[in-house]
Design a protein around this motif. Sequence first.
Motif, PDB file in Angstrom:
ATOM      1  N   SER A  19       0.920  -1.364  -0.032  1.00 35.37           N
ATOM      2  CA  SER A  19       0.174  -0.067  -0.008  1.00 35.37           C
ATOM      3  C   SER A  19       0.917   1.293  -0.126  1.00 35.37           C
ATOM      4  N   LEU A  20       1.968   1.322   0.861  1.00 34.07           N
ATOM      5  CA  LEU A  20       2.781   2.355   1.072  1.00 34.07           C
ATOM      6  C   LEU A  20       3.523   2.692  -0.194  1.00 34.07           C
ATOM      7  N   LEU A  21       3.861   1.497  -1.040  1.00 33.98           N
ATOM      8  CA  LEU A  21       4.626   1.495  -2.215  1.00 33.98           C
ATOM      9  C   LEU A  21       3.668   1.809  -3.567  1.00 33.98           C
ATOM     10  N   GLU A  22       2.435   1.218  -3.493  1.00 34.67           N
ATOM     11  CA  GLU A  22       1.673   1.563  -4.266  1.00 34.67           C
ATOM     12  C   GLU A  22       1.200   3.089  -4.217  1.00 34.67           C
ATOM     13  N   ARG A  23       1.112   3.818  -3.148  1.00 29.82           N
ATOM     14  CA  ARG A  23       0.652   5.115  -3.042  1.00 29.82           C
ATOM     15  C   ARG A  23       2.058   5.885  -3.441  1.00 29.82           C
ATOM     16  N   MET A  24       3.297   5.407  -3.197  1.00 27.68           N
ATOM     17  CA  MET A  24       4.383   6.074  -3.424  1.00 27.68           C
ATOM     18  C   MET A  24       4.823   6.225  -4.746  1.00 27.68           C
ATOM     19  N   VAL A  25       4.153   5.753  -5.574  1.00 30.57           N
ATOM     20  CA  VAL A  25       4.154   6.278  -7.175  1.00 30.57           C
ATOM     21  C   VAL A  25       3.554   7.660  -7.197  1.00 30.57           C
ATOM     22  N   ASN A  26       2.483   7.826  -6.619  1.00 32.53           N
ATOM     23  CA  ASN A  26       2.146   9.114  -6.790  1.00 32.53           C
ATOM     24  C   ASN A  26       2.870  10.235  -5.727  1.00 32.53           C
ATOM     25  N   ILE A  27       3.531   9.762  -4.551  1.00 34.81           N
ATOM     26  CA  ILE A  27       4.406  10.624  -3.593  1.00 34.81           C
ATOM     27  C   ILE A  27       5.382  11.059  -4.281  1.00 34.81           C
ATOM     28  N   VAL A  28       6.122  10.029  -5.098  1.00 33.62           N
ATOM     29  CA  VAL A  28       7.485  10.230  -5.912  1.00 33.62           C
ATOM     30  C   VAL A  28       7.114  11.380  -7.028  1.00 33.62           C
ATOM     31  N   ASP A  29       5.604  11.233  -7.608  1.00 31.41           N
ATOM     32  CA  ASP A  29       5.686  12.144  -8.691  1.00 31.41           C
ATOM     33  C   ASP A  29       5.698  13.623  -7.842  1.00 31.41           C
ATOM     34  N   ILE A  30       4.864  13.741  -7.027  1.00 32.30           N
ATOM     35  CA  ILE A  30       4.680  15.066  -6.190  1.00 32.30           C
ATOM     36  C   ILE A  30       6.376  15.584  -5.983  1.00 32.30           C
ATOM     37  N   LEU A  32       9.280  14.253  -7.219  1.00 32.94           N
ATOM     38  CA  LEU A  32      10.097  14.729  -8.319  1.00 32.94           C
ATOM     39  C   LEU A  32       9.670  15.985  -9.054  1.00 32.94           C
ATOM     40  N   VAL A  33       8.337  16.470  -9.169  1.00 33.83           N
ATOM     41  CA  VAL A  33       8.180  17.583  -9.947  1.00 33.83           C
ATOM     42  C   VAL A  33       8.326  18.785  -8.899  1.00 33.83           C
ATOM     43  N   GLY A  34       8.522  18.594  -7.635  1.00 31.92           N
ATOM     44  CA  GLY A  34       8.565  19.619  -6.862  1.00 31.92           C
ATOM     45  C   GLY A  34       9.695  20.754  -7.251  1.00 31.92           C
ATOM     46  N   GLY A  35      10.756  20.198  -7.981  1.00 32.44           N
ATOM     47  CA  GLY A  35      11.585  21.234  -8.361  1.00 32.44           C
ATOM     48  C   GLY A  35      11.311  22.012  -9.578  1.00 32.44           C
ATOM     49  N   LEU A  36      10.030  21.619  -9.970  1.00 37.21           N
ATOM     50  CA  LEU A  36       9.574  22.524 -11.237  1.00 37.21           C
ATOM     51  C   LEU A  36       8.584  23.593 -10.614  1.00 37.21           C
ATOM     52  N   GLY A  37       8.235  23.721  -9.377  1.00 33.60           N
ATOM     53  CA  GLY A  37       7.499  24.757  -8.747  1.00 33.60           C
ATOM     54  C   GLY A  37       6.178  24.443  -8.086  1.00 33.60           C
ATOM     55  N   LEU A 167      10.981   0.988 -11.094  1.00 37.61           N
ATOM     56  CA  LEU A 167      10.907   1.077 -12.565  1.00 37.61           C
ATOM     57  C   LEU A 167      10.436   2.716 -12.945  1.00 37.61           C
ATOM     58  N   HIS A 168       9.454   3.031 -11.819  1.00 37.42           N
ATOM     59  CA  HIS A 168       8.885   4.422 -12.052  1.00 37.42           C
ATOM     60  C   HIS A 168       9.741   5.649 -11.803  1.00 37.42           C
ATOM     61  N   ILE A 169      10.669   5.440 -10.776  1.00 37.18           N
ATOM     62  CA  ILE A 169      11.551   6.257 -10.384  1.00 37.18           C
ATOM     63  C   ILE A 169      12.871   6.441 -11.458  1.00 37.18           C
ATOM     64  N   VAL A 170      13.320   5.173 -12.123  1.00 36.77           N
ATOM     65  CA  VAL A 170      14.379   4.921 -12.965  1.00 36.77           C
ATOM     66  C   VAL A 170      13.896   5.738 -14.235  1.00 36.77           C
ATOM     67  N   ILE A 171      12.804   5.677 -14.605  1.00 40.20           N
ATOM     68  CA  ILE A 171      12.078   6.354 -15.785  1.00 40.20           C
ATOM     69  C   ILE A 171      11.747   7.840 -15.606  1.00 40.20           C
ATOM     70  N   ALA A 172      11.100   7.877 -14.459  1.00 41.81           N
ATOM     71  CA  ALA A 172      10.513   9.396 -14.200  1.00 41.81           C
ATOM     72  C   ALA A 172      11.485  10.593 -14.057  1.00 41.81           C
ATOM     73  N   ALA A 190       6.474  12.495 -15.810  1.00 38.88           N
ATOM     74  CA  ALA A 190       6.192  11.799 -14.741  1.00 38.88           C
ATOM     75  C   ALA A 190       4.879  10.962 -15.003  1.00 38.88           C
ATOM     76  N   ALA A 191       4.005  11.380 -15.862  1.00 36.86           N
ATOM     77  CA  ALA A 191       2.722  10.742 -16.367  1.00 36.86           C
ATOM     78  C   ALA A 191       2.978   9.345 -17.083  1.00 36.86           C
ATOM     79  N   LEU A 192       4.136   9.652 -18.110  1.00 37.15           N
ATOM     80  CA  LEU A 192       4.564   8.509 -18.533  1.00 37.15           C
ATOM     81  C   LEU A 192       5.361   7.315 -18.130  1.00 37.15           C
ATOM     82  N   ALA A 193       5.916   7.959 -17.109  1.00 36.54           N
ATOM     83  CA  ALA A 193       6.775   6.792 -16.355  1.00 36.54           C
ATOM     84  C   ALA A 193       5.573   6.099 -15.567  1.00 36.54           C
ATOM     85  N   VAL A 194       4.763   6.523 -14.801  1.00 31.30           N
ATOM     86  CA  VAL A 194       3.469   6.121 -14.186  1.00 31.30           C
ATOM     87  C   VAL A 194       2.945   4.767 -15.220  1.00 31.30           C
TER      88      VAL A 194
END
Length: 443
Positions: A19-30, A32-37, A167-172, A190-194
């Motif tokens: 559950s944590l890892l499944e949700r982690m895909v969405n958390i990681v997206d947030i 990773l894109v944090g550097g974009l503002g 795989l998501h992190i490696v691609i995103a 980020a969407a394509l990596a998901v």
Amino acid sequence: MPSIRRRILILALPVIASSLLERMVNIVDIFLVGGLGADAIASVGLSQLLVFLAINLVAGLTMGTTILVSQLWGAKRRHDAARIATHSLFLAALCAVGLSLLGMAVGPASARWLGATPVMTALMDGYLLIIFGLFPFTIVVDQLIAVMHGTGNTTTPMIAVIIVNVLHIVIAYPLIYGRWGAPALGVNGAALAVGISECVGALFLLMRARAGGYLSGSALRRPFSRIVLRSGRRIVRVGFSITLDRLLQQASQIAYAKIVLGYGTVVYAAHQVGLSIEALSFMSGNGLALAAATAVGQSIGAQKLAKAKIESWEANRLAVLLMAGMGLLFFFFPYVLLRTFTTDASVLAYGTLFLKIVALLQIPLAITMVVSGSLKGAGDTRFLLVVTIIGAWLIRVPAAAAATWWGLTIGWVWSVMVLDWTVRMVCVVWRYRSEQWQTTLNL
């Protein structure tokens, strides 16, 4: 008691990790894109709300499958469980294709309805088109995980989710920022990596499900036969209330998000980052709730009602201990947690307030989740729909809207969540203690 505690932990720990890892895909997206503002954070967070809404449209199939498979597995009717699992996967795939087309058609327009700024809308358009284009893989992953949870196999889903996350992190990362020769696609990366990682996860789970005998190869030789339709009705009977529950819950989250967004992009960004951090606690409780649903379902299928009650109590005790500990962490160390996601001073200030408030609701949230999981395992899903209506639509949304109308600060809007989950806790505990849930489904 010790043996039951071990059983709950054996079921729960992989589920919590999954559950944590499944949700982690969405958390990681947030993350990773944090550097974009702040606009990128808010855009991805708002997009995820719409995706969760689509996922919840098939939540009845998902949870209904877990309930039926667990009870059939407990009753030693494993051939019937495999048949139900296969039919539910077929129905979920059909629904997923329809939702994919619908999401690509109306998803981008929904951003404007929710009050997104022009910058956010532009970012969300591409993100949602990609996410919904690859949406069927997400549903296949969820459905196969539901089947395996029903059988008590929680380890294979955990492995699958680990594969998806890595795989998501490696691609995103390279796709978002244009590293290592990849194009810089921003939030679209980020969407394509998901989508790509979910595709790989779906293929892995399909192979493991076939090898483990969780699916029936002969079940779909006549995909629209009376047997398939009967199985479909059985799943819908169990899952219809769950679908409505999830839809109403997600719709309330969207309405609530729209209210929060009215306080500005920075406030909503803090809200989204705070939710991502709170997910560490929420998904732990969700893992124990799923363990309770599986254990209770199997015990009821085996006609062992006393054992089902003990399993529910053990899961509830563990959830309270775990989530209370997380609440203390949120309350006393919010800044440390928030700094992991952003360095924006305004987001940090609002996020600190958010985490201190959600720290107060961790115990009622834990009890509500696990007791609800036990009721689901017993097939008592209609009452939970009523609880969602009371908490989300009679308390949270009206109270938050009233706070805005009266010109109160965002702190008051966020505090409504504590009242919401406290009322839900009282409702589900009353239902559980009434013992009206101790009925076996007519399988």
